[in-house]
Scaffold this active site. Structure first.
Site, PDB file in Angstrom:
ATOM      1  N   CYS A 155     140.839 118.770  31.006  1.00  0.00           N
ATOM      2  CA  CYS A 155     140.738 117.237  30.986  1.00  0.00           C
ATOM      3  C   CYS A 155     141.424 116.568  32.313  1.00  0.00           C
ATOM      4  CB  CYS A 155     141.740 116.512  29.814  1.00  0.00           C
ATOM      5  SG  CYS A 155     143.455 117.375  29.694  1.00  0.00           S
TER       6      CYS A 155
ATOM      7  N   CYS B 294     136.847 113.253  20.801  1.00  0.00           N
ATOM      8  CA  CYS B 294     136.227 114.599  21.822  1.00  0.00           C
ATOM      9  C   CYS B 294     136.557 115.791  21.244  1.00  0.00           C
ATOM     10  CB  CYS B 294     136.749 114.362  23.029  1.00  0.00           C
ATOM     11  SG  CYS B 294     136.162 112.874  24.069  1.00  0.00           S
TER      12      CYS B 294
ATOM     13  N   CYS C 184     139.278 110.593  30.633  1.00  0.00           N
ATOM     14  CA  CYS C 184     140.500 111.516  30.627  1.00  0.00           C
ATOM     15  C   CYS C 184     141.566 110.893  31.865  1.00  0.00           C
ATOM     16  CB  CYS C 184     140.231 112.749  30.860  1.00  0.00           C
ATOM     17  SG  CYS C 184     139.501 113.801  29.436  1.00  0.00           S
TER      18      CYS C 184
ATOM     19  N   CYS D 287     141.573 114.233  21.810  1.00  0.00           N
ATOM     20  CA  CYS D 287     141.297 112.846  21.270  1.00  0.00           C
ATOM     21  C   CYS D 287     140.373 112.893  20.052  1.00  0.00           C
ATOM     22  CB  CYS D 287     140.723 112.091  22.360  1.00  0.00           C
ATOM     23  SG  CYS D 287     142.108 111.653  23.811  1.00  0.00           S
TER      24      CYS D 287
END
Lengths: 241, 241, 241, 241
Positions: C232, C207, C116, C204
């Site tokens: 993040c 994730c 991140c 994402c």
């Protein structure tokens, strides 16, 4: 045409003919004849037949376990060709007994013959009792193990009425996959979208999978079994031999 | 080996050799050489190279738009071969400028050259400036339009340092798809699962699609463009000719 | 407005206001202000802002690992609102170094902070250096662990230029998911199709996962980590406290 | 218990009881009783029943058009609880007639009653003729339109044998979705994976879709029809009223 010698003659004559001519002869020489459509690339026969006559009998076997894409595709074909598509369905009691006793995926343990017997062969047998002849999309190049020698026309002893004759025509016997797909693309024939996702052969959902480059199309069917057994029983004569 | 006549000789000699022998020569005769891996069936080169030396340079281009399956596959290859896999990434500013101005799918309107330029050619150019030679998985049978004549070894004039020579080896030039997949299956090489879902060629997610039976593998790439333009610029020499 | 006491006053005043009014004030009282859009249900802010001014700054972070659906959705929003959508991208070298050394899925082992940091925080930091204020879609009901106390307006000390002040507005702080979705449906706001496939929160691809009935939306993010770490880094202040 | 006044009494008594106690009473007070399992979150009843007795009758309706995930899930439940799961199947002739005449998706045009009649109500009716009582997973919170007033126990007049009484128990009537999912998660009950992909309610594949945040679960069923008609006929009494 029930004479065996005549049939061998007829077959060797038809061997030289393109699928359309074979189909035309089959349709003109048999009154009670129907086309078996599997929901796969044998749609070329539906397309060819629709150009010969507006009034062809077509049936298919809904096993109750087809891919959602195949159900949608069958409907698409029905509407595209304005077809009376007879959809056969398995007997309630036979299916219920099988799956209540052995579960919904017994074919992975047992082998697929029992389930195909209930879901495909039974309904087909009932249908063929009404016919003098049927037409299938079988091709020699589909299966080195079981289809290498299929004739263009043959006696179907497995499904004939007692004392009567049932003819079976395989107009695509000598066509390659290449030719079938050439026809589909050049005639804009609607095809099952699974073919664009790696499916070469298409059957029931749990018993069909997509294949990779360099695999033979039959490797996507009943992949847990041996190549020489990969027939569902519709084409029992292929294995008898 | 920078002499052009020598190179033609070398090429015609290597034309007779199997990929492994070509690769072995390439690796032994060039100190600063790296293998370009695309995440597709060119994995056979990674497999072959790993059997020649434990210490090969391999790089791949992460464009920022690969399939999730490809990211997972790259990682799988990295771990399977215990590889130092150099993953190149496009320049922040160049990508940001392109997509902020033209959106995230400009290639469908413009053509793919600008996007490939930013995401593939730029990072590759930077990498090749450090090398004397590189190895690719190009094959003649991949593209009738652009790859029919690729040599086994050639001068790469597009990406060479000024005043220096960059050699480009294509050890699979003469192999067919059939042979590549025969190798993959017989050596149990891990392959991208997209290949089992109808993907023949694999590139960026928005620019690659699965293909159907009887389609050429390149029909799944940049399908909205003409066959003769279907190179991303990595192999610019194919189009110059 | 840089005075801390003034800010507390402003926050308690804005706490009473609906998101639109908060957004309107934010846009009118800060010249250099931009809206951060994540590609998820914070699209309501884009919709609200587009009704206030035709000329809003909106940016989003393309990490290079978003879902294909999110890329398509970002483009859809850009076109629907005729927006200048600035798409930020991570630094080539930083991404390349991380993934070449640790592989493409190091976050599953390490934790997500490093990835991140490279893909989201770095590009954001660079962007925020140009701004006096930014607007986010954070809501209190999103995370019991980290967002229960977010104010409507706050000083963003993590990303401010040295010696300067950066304001951060969270106009949706007091809205529930219910209210956000009520707005989306009643105003026909285009939304990310992943929301209809069980995705509550969207980040994402590797994730984020879909969640089941009765799960909290944050359970679909970085599910291998503890609830109190599920930020993040964009909203670092949430964790500092 | 066939007395109507007694039944009202029994219902108001059972209203106070938790599902397990209701189920226990139902199973102990009716000899010929079976549990109807739909392949969705009513699995909690299967779990509860398996803790009461090793020998419960459970049946489900395979319409021939379920999701592949549901078939796999039914099998999983069968094996997990070592259950004799009776799987009912529709009559061949009735299905064949409907789909041969009207196609495979007539419910989108006609409404779903005819198809549900053939695929669900028919087989259920046949089964219920053998029973004195059945147990369902109906809940009041499932449908504001049709299920707001379902009792815990009721006379099922639609499916009773002529001259006999059929009791219908709805042990989950007063449980919320929240409670059902709380039970599933805390008891590690296997659940249909479609629930993690946005499916709240689960029925036949063509007639069920995933829903988005803030939508009511019944919006994913027969979405082209009005809310007050969203019953398949299994629970005909809900609509009669």
């Amino acid at each position: 045409m029930t004479n065996k010698i005549d049939l061998v003659d007829l077959d060797s004559k038809l061997q030289q003919e393109p699928p359309q001519a074979i189909l035309e002869q089959a349709l003109s020489q048999n009154q009670n004849i129907a086309l078996s459509f599997s929901g796969a690339e044998d749609v070329v026969l539906v397309d060819m037949a629709s150009k010969i006559s507006a009034d062809i009998q077509v049936f298919c076997l809904d096993t109750g376990r087809l891919h959602r894409e195949t159900y949608e595709y069958l409907e698409k074909v029905r509407q595209h060709y304005d077809l009376t598509l007879e959809i056969l369905f398995p007997e309630a009691e036979a299916v219920s007994k099988l799956v209540s006793e052995k579960g919904l995926f017994s074919f992975y343990n047992d082998n697929h013959q029992e389930c195909c017997g209930v879901r495909k062969v039974g309904p087909l047998r009932k249908k063929l009792l009404q016919l003098d002849a049927w037409v299938t999309g079988q091709r020699r190049d589909q299966s080195p193990g079981t289809r290498a020698a299929i004739p263009v026309v043959q006696l179907d002893r497995s499904f004939a009425r007692p004392g009567a004759t049932l003819l079976k025509y395989n107009p695509l016997a000598n066509w390659s996959s290449q030719q079938v797909w050439g026809y589909i693309r050049s005639h804009n024939v609607p095809y099952n979208p699974l073919h664009d996702r790696g499916f070469a052969s298409i059957g029931c959902a749990p018993c069909t999978k997509s294949i990779g480059p360099g695999q033979h199309e039959r490797e996507g069917r009943w992949w847990w079994e041996e190549a020489t057994k990969k027939e569902c029983g519709l084409h029992a004569t292929n294995i008898d031999k």
